[in-house]
Design a protein around this motif. Structure first.
Motif, short mmCIF file in Angstrom:
data_model
loop_
_atom_site.label_atom_id
_atom_site.label_comp_id
_atom_site.label_asym_id
_atom_site.label_seq_id
_atom_site.Cartn_x
_atom_site.Cartn_y
_atom_site.Cartn_z
N ARG A 40 45.85 107.83 81.75
CA ARG A 40 44.87 108.26 82.76
C ARG A 40 44.02 107.12 83.29
O ARG A 40 43.39 107.25 84.32
N GLU A 65 45.28 117.17 88.23
CA GLU A 65 45.63 117.47 86.83
C GLU A 65 47.09 117.17 86.54
O GLU A 65 47.48 117.03 85.37
N ASN A 135 38.42 120.33 90.39
CA ASN A 135 38.66 118.99 89.85
C ASN A 135 37.42 118.10 89.99
O ASN A 135 37.13 117.27 89.13
N ARG A 140 37.20 115.44 86.75
CA ARG A 140 38.54 114.83 86.83
C ARG A 140 38.64 113.95 88.07
O ARG A 140 39.31 112.93 88.07
#
Length: 405
Positions: A40, A65, A135, A140
């Motif tokens: 990530r 995601e 998100n 995220r």
């Protein structure tokens, strides 16, 4: 959670109509092949787009995601495109269009060369708006921006959705930051190519394509605190673009090179694609200057405060710039000659594409306008493949850049 702070990676996507499929080709390799191996830390958390780049940026942020940020899905949607998906114009509309072009518009009549309804349907289909908001809310995604041009003031308006509530530092009076819960109207306003698509009303204001003033939104990414910025351009290096032989041109060449379709394409080229080199050059000059200053000097309070006032906390920001290795105008002209493509060119939209192609062939020059308007899966496939090859050619740079958070 994704990488935040000084190492945050921003994805900056340019405008250029149908050329936008090239961006997905680069990202299909960068985010679909390289990033999943790196974890990530290699994932972008800031998404900044203008024009078609705004549509692509929102579509990816909504699928953050996924391991590949949904690049495969968005790329497949590009390859499925047909002219009818973007252009909805019947022969009966041509009279209203002609009246609009000469300034005799009627209520409910034409407001642009092309109907924006199919584009609006595409934006609602390809961008998952609720997941995009989720998100951002969960962290995220740090921020998403779309840039549009206020038609009345001529200023760039950057619509930004992010979880943070602190003000964004800026000293540029020609750029207005507007916090927003992004909706289809924001993406459509950013992609409202002048004359080609109608202007879009957002919050009582009228907007046109963000590329008119800010085609490559690097500055918003920096203001939002990124430490790295991956920029994808849609114009080949000028060194590989074909140059006309110097000297006097024959009368028939002068006639063809001054046709409205040819000139309109050149105007769009100048408006939409000429900014990125300047933006990157400015970024690199600032980086060089900051690295030349003694860190102890930068840490002094008066200097630090001055840098904050000047640029939201000026700091070195690493960049990687990938752009086409081929002339996309020439690629569009080659695709248009394929029987499978010409067989789909029906109705006024098909007639327009054929006329643009014929005008370019007569001038012995590829058509810039054709490369913006050829929303066809065959052309998109070629752009995706080219983008993937170009990203692979930068494999070592790309891997080191994405890995170093």
């Amino acid at each position: 959670m994704t990488a935040q702070g000084a190492g945050a990676l921003a994805l900056v996507l340019s405008g250029g109509g149908a050329r936008g499929a090239y961006e997905m080709g680069v990202l299909r390799y960068a985010l679909g092949t390289i990033a999943p191996r790196l974890g990530r830390a290699a994932a972008p958390t800031i998404f900044c787009g203008t024009s078609v780049g705004a549509i692509n940026a929102c579509a990816l942020a909504a699928r953050a995601e996924a391991d590949d940020f949904g690049v495969a899905h968005v790329a497949a949607r590009w390859e499925s495109l047909r002219l009818d998906d973007i252009f909805r114009l019947g022969w009966g509309d041509l009279a209203a269009l002609a009246r609009w072009l000469i300034g005799r518009a009627t209520p409910g009549g034409a407001a642009s060369l092309l109907d924006a309804a199919p584009l609006a349907e595409l934006v609602r289909d390809v961008i998952l708006w609720r997941p995009l908001h989720e998100n951002i809310a969960c962290g995220r995604v740090q921020a998403v921006t779309t840039s549009a041009t206020d038609l009345e003031t001529g200023h760039t308006v950057v619509f930004v959705e992010r979880a943070a509530e602190d003000p964004i530092p800026t000293t540029d009076a020609a750029v207005e930051w507007v916090p927003a819960r992004l909706r289809p109207q924001h993406a459509l306003a950013s992609a409202a190519l002048p004359i080609v698509f109608p202007t879009v009303r957002v919050g009582g204001r009228i907007f046109t394509d963000g590329s008119v003033r800010q085609n490559t939104p690097i500055a918003p990414a920096i203001r939002l605190g990124c430490g790295r910025v991956l920029v994808i351009g849609l114009r080949a290096n000028p060194a590989i673009l074909s140059a006309r032989a110097s000297g006097r041109q024959a009368p028939h060449e002068q006639k063809n090179l001054s046709s409205p379709l040819y000139l309109f394409g050149k105007v769009l080229d100048a408006l939409l694609l000429d900014h990125v080199e300047n933006d990157l050059a400015n970024l690199r000059r600032v980086n060089s200057a900051l690295r030349a200053i003694d860190p102890a000097v930068l840490a002094e309070q008066p200097v630090a405060l001055a840098l904050v006032a000047a640029g939201g906390g000026m700091r070195p920001v690493r960049d990687l710039f990938i752009r086409p290795s081929q002339d996309l105008s020439r690629l569009a002209a080659d695709v248009l000659l394929r029987p499978v493509v010409r067989g789909r060119l029906s109705g006024p939209a098909g007639y327009l594409m054929r006329r643009i192609g014929e005008s370019a062939a007569a001038a012995s020059e590829p058509s810039d306008l054709l490369s913006y308007l050829l929303f066809d899966g065959e052309y998109a496939h070629e752009l995706l493949s080219l983008g993937e090859r170009d990203a692979h050619a930068h494999r070592d740079q790309l891997e080191a850049f994405l890995a170093d958070a």
